[in-house]
Design a protein around this motif. Structure first.
Motif, short mmCIF file in Angstrom:
data_model
loop_
_atom_site.label_atom_id
_atom_site.label_comp_id
_atom_site.label_asym_id
_atom_site.label_seq_id
_atom_site.Cartn_x
_atom_site.Cartn_y
_atom_site.Cartn_z
N GLU A 1 31.95 32.39 1.32
CA GLU A 1 30.65 31.79 1.05
C GLU A 1 29.63 32.84 0.60
O GLU A 1 28.59 32.49 0.02
N LYS A 2 29.91 34.12 0.86
CA LYS A 2 29.02 35.20 0.43
C LYS A 2 29.31 35.57 -1.02
O LYS A 2 30.47 35.71 -1.41
N GLU A 3 28.26 35.76 -1.77
CA GLU A 3 28.42 36.07 -3.19
C GLU A 3 29.24 37.34 -3.39
O GLU A 3 28.98 38.37 -2.76
N ASN A 4 30.24 37.24 -4.22
CA ASN A 4 31.11 38.35 -4.62
C ASN A 4 32.05 38.86 -3.53
O ASN A 4 32.80 39.82 -3.75
N ASP A 5 32.04 38.24 -2.35
CA ASP A 5 32.93 38.73 -1.28
C ASP A 5 34.41 38.60 -1.68
O ASP A 5 35.18 39.56 -1.59
N LEU A 6 34.80 37.42 -2.13
CA LEU A 6 36.18 37.19 -2.54
C LEU A 6 36.51 37.98 -3.81
O LEU A 6 37.57 38.62 -3.91
N ARG A 7 35.58 37.98 -4.76
CA ARG A 7 35.78 38.74 -6.01
C ARG A 7 36.00 40.22 -5.72
O ARG A 7 36.94 40.83 -6.24
N ASN A 8 35.15 40.79 -4.89
CA ASN A 8 35.26 42.22 -4.60
C ASN A 8 36.55 42.55 -3.87
O ASN A 8 37.14 43.62 -4.08
N ALA A 9 37.01 41.63 -2.99
CA ALA A 9 38.26 41.86 -2.26
C ALA A 9 39.43 41.92 -3.24
O ALA A 9 40.32 42.77 -3.11
N VAL A 10 39.43 41.02 -4.23
CA VAL A 10 40.51 41.02 -5.22
C VAL A 10 40.44 42.28 -6.09
O VAL A 10 41.45 42.97 -6.30
N LEU A 11 39.26 42.60 -6.58
CA LEU A 11 39.12 43.74 -7.49
C LEU A 11 39.47 45.06 -6.79
O LEU A 11 40.08 45.95 -7.40
N SER A 12 39.11 45.19 -5.52
CA SER A 12 39.40 46.43 -4.81
C SER A 12 40.88 46.57 -4.47
O SER A 12 41.40 47.69 -4.35
N THR A 13 41.57 45.44 -4.36
CA THR A 13 43.00 45.45 -4.02
C THR A 13 43.88 45.70 -5.23
O THR A 13 44.98 46.24 -5.12
#
Length: 323
Positions: free
Chosen positions: A53-65
């Protein structure tokens, strides 16, 4: 392969993570633990407590992985709840799913494997059910999964994202380490096993006047490890499309109760209740496509094996996971 798994702390996700690691893959689990359990995550996997629900939380998790593949199990799955709170299902299963798809494209992910459901079909025109049947879901849960299937098709056409979507029937059983513990338990086998565990006095049978040999609903049960193995096969390059996952055979509610009695060595009283609205008499998968195209072969097709593994896990974890 570097694999990012959403919902990896849930029932199906936890066993798939275990099998991925056994097969030599590097796994990151992203889960908000709203339904899953921290202790259900294999200790060899990296864990990210998700806040989609937090902006970019899921996106950042994918990009960092920087994953090569994504396995997407995170979803709201209670059919009854979806009929009273459809917004929750469209937000989590569709909106959060769209965020994940966009992150996958941005990160250059090569393969996306989606946990779909036979609920996308609705009442079937024929049994066994094959992938070419019309999809006419009768609840927001099934509709939300179908919407995401359509999104996958477009992302494949536009972004060349290779995907496999598995339409599950009834996942059941357990591995030695991981099993079934839901906040609200709707699945038949764990509810029946509450009786020999001493947690319930009886189990319920909803409808005894169906046009089936013993009057109760017939369902197709698939062992959780067989389900996980299909996901391993889906990671191979070039595998693409929609597949049913089931055993191609069905068991009635009364047959499942009898098997639970046999395996547990306990008499299990059953209370007969009226039908539930929307319950079809028989749901059985036609899984020939997965067998033919993916080389999938269920190792535990017998109901006794499925119930035995579930009973063994529940005996060792009578209250489920510690957290």
């Amino acid at each position: 392969m570097n694999v990012f798994v959403t919902g990896g702390a849930g029932y199906i996700g936890s066993v798939c993570v275990e099998e991925l690691i056994k097969a030599g893959h590097q796994v990151t689990v992203y889960d908000n633990l709203s339904e899953g359990h921290r202790s259900a995550v294999d200790s060899r996997a990296k864990f990210i407590l998700g806040h989609p629900e937090k902006e970019n939380d899921l996106r950042n998790a994918v990009l960092s992985t920087k994953p090569e593949a994504i396995l997407h199990f995170a979803a709201s799955t209670l059919v009854g709840e979806s009929m009273t709170d459809p917004g929750k299902y469209f937000h989590n299963n569709v909106c959060n799913g769209l965020t994940l798809l966009n992150a996958a494209v941005e990160a250059g992910v090569k393969k996306f494997v989606f946990s779909s459901t036979c609920a996308t079909y609705g009442p079937p025109d024929k049994v066994p059910m094959t992938e070419d049947l019309p999809q006419r879901p009768i609840n927001p849960y099934g509709e939300s999964k179908l919407m995401f299937e359509k999104m996958l098709n477009w992302y494949h056409q536009v972004h060349k994202l290779e995907f496999v979507a598995f339409r599950y029937f009834n996942a059941a059983g357990a591995s030695e380490q991981f099993g079934e513990h839901h906040r609200i338990e709707t699945h038949l086998i764990p509810n029946i096993l509450k009786v020999p565990l001493g947690q319930s006095k009886q189990c319920d049978i909803y409808g005894t006047d169906y046009p089936t040999p013993d009057g109760t609903c017939i369902r197709d049960y698939i062992h959780i490890i067989d389900l996980a193995q299909a996901h391993m096969l889906a990671l191979a390059p070039g595998k693409q499309g929609f597949y049913n996952l089931g055993n191609g055979d069905g068991y009635s509610v009364r047959q499942v109760i009898e098997m639970c009695e046999k395996v547990s060595g306990t008499k299990i009283p059953a209370i007969e209740k009226p039908r539930r609205p929307g319950d079809p008499p028989k749901l059985v998968a036609g899984a020939d496509k997965a067998i033919r195209e993916l080389g999938w072969k269920p190792q535990y097709p017998k109901l006794q094996d499925i119930v035995t593994t579930a009973w063994n896990w529940h005996k060792q974890h009578p209250n489920g996971y510690s957290d």
